[in-house]
Design an enzyme around this catalytic site. Structure first.
Site, PDB file in Angstrom:
ATOM      1  N   THR A 130      12.015   6.472  10.064  1.00  0.00           N
ATOM      2  CA  THR A 130      11.696   7.351   9.290  1.00  0.00           C
ATOM      3  C   THR A 130      10.941   7.678   8.654  1.00  0.00           C
ATOM      4  O   THR A 130       9.840   8.317   9.176  1.00  0.00           O
ATOM      5  CB  THR A 130      12.927   7.169   8.585  1.00  0.00           C
ATOM      6  OG1 THR A 130      12.598   5.263   8.442  1.00  0.00           O
ATOM      7  CG2 THR A 130      14.401   6.523   9.238  1.00  0.00           C
ATOM      8  N   LYS A 133      11.752  -0.526  13.436  1.00  0.00           N
ATOM      9  CA  LYS A 133      11.479   0.670  12.836  1.00  0.00           C
ATOM     10  C   LYS A 133      11.246   0.205  11.547  1.00  0.00           C
ATOM     11  O   LYS A 133      12.366  -0.845  10.914  1.00  0.00           O
ATOM     12  CB  LYS A 133      12.168   1.365  12.913  1.00  0.00           C
ATOM     13  CG  LYS A 133      13.675   1.798  12.566  1.00  0.00           C
ATOM     14  CD  LYS A 133      14.233   1.675  11.023  1.00  0.00           C
ATOM     15  CE  LYS A 133      12.887   2.855  10.495  1.00  0.00           C
ATOM     16  NZ  LYS A 133      13.814   2.857   9.001  1.00  0.00           N
ATOM     17  N   THR A 137      15.467   1.074   5.547  1.00  0.00           N
ATOM     18  CA  THR A 137      16.162   0.330   6.713  1.00  0.00           C
ATOM     19  C   THR A 137      14.950  -0.217   7.791  1.00  0.00           C
ATOM     20  O   THR A 137      14.149   0.358   8.567  1.00  0.00           O
ATOM     21  CB  THR A 137      17.556   0.553   7.266  1.00  0.00           C
ATOM     22  OG1 THR A 137      18.042   1.259   6.173  1.00  0.00           O
ATOM     23  CG2 THR A 137      18.005  -0.325   8.393  1.00  0.00           C
ATOM     24  N   ASN A 197       7.971   7.566  -3.124  1.00  0.00           N
ATOM     25  CA  ASN A 197       9.456   6.593  -3.493  1.00  0.00           C
ATOM     26  C   ASN A 197       9.481   7.496  -4.855  1.00  0.00           C
ATOM     27  O   ASN A 197      10.992   7.815  -4.943  1.00  0.00           O
ATOM     28  CB  ASN A 197       9.836   5.838  -4.092  1.00  0.00           C
ATOM     29  CG  ASN A 197       9.934   4.243  -2.269  1.00  0.00           C
ATOM     30  OD1 ASN A 197      11.030   5.078  -1.776  1.00  0.00           O
ATOM     31  ND2 ASN A 197       8.221   3.836  -1.822  1.00  0.00           N
TER      32      ASN A 197
END
Lengths: 409, 409
Positions: free
Chosen positions: B159, B185, B196, B404
């Protein structure tokens, strides 16, 4: 059973540590910092009942050890001396000797018993205290009851804070006006260079030290202990309250009909100061308030509320004004309690984002409006009990990184 | 008592999930993301013993529930299907139905039993899975044993990661070459939008599921569970290992003379992948390794090590290349264990900064050199026991905030 009377508690935003009868304060520049005021004192005209709570860190700084020794001798304190610029933490045996010297010098200057004197420090960790500057500074302190000197005190205890923090309340007990005032500093829960959360409260209420400690502990748990800036705890955190009894009320205790009024007043001052600290978090642009309801226990409610305001991802989303409720879920999900997703509902302001396990459709524009407020309100009902709690934090911004990436240099 | 034989474990940095005999993989673009590969699969030629560990979050995503159901049916898995772009988490009843559909579609495509198929998802929380894209994508998957297809698989599960993450080991057991390969990942412990941590390991070792689970649990505690990027836990975290037995060794179990070799090999793959995840933390420029020794208990050592690499203030100091050891003290001090300052010694690289409660004089230049390394080594001896542990994290940078603050938009 005694009748419980509810007094009306008036908040005074101009209140300060000199608002209650018999308290004087001052702040001066002694040279621990380049130009900023860096040495402050509060003095009571008469010995005051005292209570304090200290950092949970294993590495308590030297002044905390010395203050705890003073408190152990009957918990009557008449003065507290505070310096900024040097935390006197992790300074070994010499640091402890220096903290004792600071206590002695303060006691001598104001004609007090050493055991009735407390000391507190905030600033760089691990550097020897420049005792020459302290010795030069103490005689410059001329505590009085003026607003000007109260402002000087509030300024002298600051480090990375961007603003002074003071408030007060007034209410009647036994027909006598009681005042509680306070000042605080803190901009992150820890900045071992120039850090620490400190709170100093004064009151003219009459109350024995043991009950004052009981009330302080209780209100701290829902105020100062419910804020977080970066999830860290300083070596120097301390909240100290002195109550000198000059208001002339009947001494307060848990059986007194207005015991709850006193706790409410003390709690209000602590809450306002705590919120000021969270809002002034390093680099912060917004206060975040998280209210948890429907928790199974009070501990679950408090922990979950702190997890939400402490989450780096919630904090960055609030900074970015992004209604990313998945991050609130994420924070609740690892609070350490067994929370059932199918019972959880989440609101941003009045906007319901997630309802009992299912995502809601909501207006991104309305959500953005909630996130543009200077106080962002997040609420979650866990659907598993009656306990509730509130916690406060701030957003995580570029400036937090900037402030902390090269603080010492 | 059986004799313990130590095999020599060879790390193969080009190793991957297709290195062990009988494993195939592929990754394709199905349209959940704009252009990036977003659907991957690993298939074993024969049913494989399987073991898995899952997120500790209360809010486990739908695919984790479905995979756990598959695992409950004998723990033999022959394929695992993973998508990025959508986490299928907090998606209610429809989300669970979609995860079941993904499992069924994958099983049908490769002629397998549904109960021998696992599913995993990573991406945005709370949005319905676009099942049309999944249905279109599955027939495009042409798993084989080529490096090219292994790279496609490793890419499809990413991601916010900036790089693919794969490794492998080889060693002999019972005279047979055993291989373990893995892909992972993860760039923050949680990014509920595109987040995740996932790990997929394959091996051709012969081992019953219960012993595989035992070994996985044990090595996870010292590897994947010892990394932190932002202290958060995703709804979708999962590490899955499949061992198909094609190497032809005697089945492994705790009484097997080479049981420790297998655990060591598995642990090495997990550790390498975990370190890659920490180093690739969102916005990170450096890997931080914290080693705690002299702890009273293993739990204390592990917690303290994670506190150090998890501290926002340590992380920003490392970013700013500031040898601010006070922040390491701060992190240790609130690890929740009773640590005695007078017994603590702290090193940065080989440089001793703080020795048994007293600050050391050290060269700021040498300290700066340690902090300029791509891996910053922090070591603390707590002086109260024999337990030790290592944890890995990364620095906290402007880019973490940038990534973020406005991820979803």
């Amino acid at each position: 059973m005694q009748e419980v009377v509810e007094a009306s508690i008036k908040t005074d935003q101009n209140g300060s540590v000199v608002s209650p009868k018999g308290f004087k304060a001052d702040g001066v520049h002694c040279g621990l910092r380049y130009t900023k005021l860096d040495l402050g004192v509060i003095v009571s005209e008469v010995p005051a009942s005292a209570a304090a709570v200290y950092t949970q860190s294993c590495f308590q700084a030297a002044p905390l050890k010395v203050t705890q020794e003073s408190m152990a001798g009957g918990s009557r304190i008449q003065a507290v001396l505070i310096n900024s610029g040097n935390a006197n933490a992790c300074t070994g045996k010499q640091g402890l000797a220096n903290a004792y010297s600071m206590r002695r010098l303060c006691a001598e200057a104001f004609g007090l018993d050493e055991m009735q004197t407390a000391v507190s420090s905030t600033g760089v960790i691990g550097e020897p205290m420049n005792m020459e500057k302290i010795m030069e500074g103490i005689p410059l302190l001329k505590p009085d009851r003026s607003e000007e000197h109260a402002r000087a005190f509030e300024t002298a205890i600051l480090t990375t804070d961007t603003c002074i923090k003071h408030t007060g309340v007034a209410f009647e007990i036994d027909g006598q006006e009681i005042r509680i005032g306070g000042a605080a500093k803190g901009s992150g829960m820890i900045h071992p260079n120039m850090g620490t959360m400190l709170g100093f409260l004064t009151s003219d209420a009459a109350i024995e030290p043991e009950y004052l400690q009981m009330a302080l502990k209780e209100v701290t748990d829902t105020t100062f202990n419910q804020i977080t800036v970066d999830g860290e705890t300083s070596t120097n955190d301390m909240v100290l309250v002195m109550a000198n009894g000059l208001a002339g009320n009947e001494p307060l205790h848990p059986g007194h009909p207005q015991w709850n009024d006193f706790k409410e007043g003390l709690g209000e001052v602590c809450k306002q100061l705590a919120m000021m600290i969270a809002r002034d978090g390093e680099g912060a642009t917004k206060l975040i308030e998280a209210k948890i309801s429907g928790a199974a226990t009070l501990e679950e409610a408090r922990t979950a509320a702190k997890k939400v305001v402490g989450s780096s991802l919630v904090k960055t989303a609030v900074y970015g004004e992004d209604a990313n409720w998945g991050r609130i879920i994420g924070a609740l999900g690892h609070s350490g309690f067994s929370i059932c997703a199918e019972k959880v509902t989440i609101w941003l302001g009045d906007l319901c984002l997630f309802s009992r396990g299912e995502p809601n459709t909501f207006s991104e524009e309305e959500a953005a409006r909630c996130l543009q407020e200077s106080t962002v309100m997040i609420r979650a009902d866990l659907g598993s009990g009656d306990a509730e709690a509130v916690a406060w934090g701030c957003d995580l911004t570029y400036d937090y990184v900037k402030i902390n990436a090269s603080y010492r240099t």
